[in-house]
Scaffold this motif. Sequence first.
Motif, short mmCIF file in Angstrom:
data_model
loop_
_atom_site.label_atom_id
_atom_site.label_comp_id
_atom_site.label_asym_id
_atom_site.label_seq_id
_atom_site.Cartn_x
_atom_site.Cartn_y
_atom_site.Cartn_z
N ARG A 181 0.82 -1.21 0.00
CA ARG A 181 0.00 0.00 0.00
C ARG A 181 0.85 1.25 0.00
O ARG A 181 1.91 1.31 0.60
N GLU A 182 0.32 2.28 -0.65
CA GLU A 182 0.96 3.58 -0.63
C GLU A 182 0.85 4.15 0.78
O GLU A 182 -0.07 3.85 1.53
N GLU A 183 1.79 5.00 1.13
CA GLU A 183 1.86 5.59 2.47
C GLU A 183 0.54 6.26 2.87
O GLU A 183 0.11 6.16 4.01
N ALA A 184 -0.12 6.90 1.93
CA ALA A 184 -1.37 7.61 2.21
C ALA A 184 -2.47 6.68 2.70
O ALA A 184 -3.41 7.11 3.37
N PHE A 185 -2.38 5.38 2.38
CA PHE A 185 -3.43 4.42 2.75
C PHE A 185 -3.07 3.55 3.94
O PHE A 185 -3.87 2.75 4.39
N LYS A 186 -1.86 3.67 4.47
CA LYS A 186 -1.37 2.78 5.53
C LYS A 186 -2.29 2.73 6.75
O LYS A 186 -2.49 1.68 7.34
N ASP A 187 -2.86 3.85 7.14
CA ASP A 187 -3.69 3.91 8.35
C ASP A 187 -5.18 3.72 8.06
O ASP A 187 -6.00 3.84 8.96
N GLU A 240 -11.08 2.17 -2.82
CA GLU A 240 -10.46 3.06 -1.84
C GLU A 240 -9.45 2.25 -1.06
O GLU A 240 -9.79 1.21 -0.51
#
Length: 155
Positions: A96-102, A120
């Motif tokens: 996953r891209e960093e923006a989706f990690k959380d 998403e």
Amino acid sequence: MYVVETFHNADRSFIRKYKLIYENGKKYLRPNLKNIEDILLKLKEKYTVVDFNNKRFIEVVKINTDEKYGKTNNVNNIKGYKLINDEKSKDLFLKREEAFKDMGNILIGINLDNNGFYIEGSNLLKRRIICKRGLSEEEINNIFLATEYILCNND
């Protein structure tokens, strides 16, 4: 004013890039559209996918699929799903891209009326579905859909 010009120039650069890719790749494209329900069944075989028919998410799916794949009227033909972070899907969650990690689970929406989908939480899954879904004759003439398809097949 400078910020607005920067975004405007970035948009033009993005569009130029898409046009170039499209012009170079369109001649190789042929209609090969597959049913989104069949793709969903394959996803369910490979990953842990559960229903997620959250009203707000269904609205987001409708807005996005209507804009991208064609206007529809029936929200009852829009379905939402969650892809669960477990052993079967760890490759998607690890990449996953960093923006989706959380974000938690990956969300999948499908529109049965226009054969569209919305993701998403994972650009990798989005690209995989774009490649598996293919394009209709009409979508081949849509610069953005066709370029996304060309790009996913070159990953």
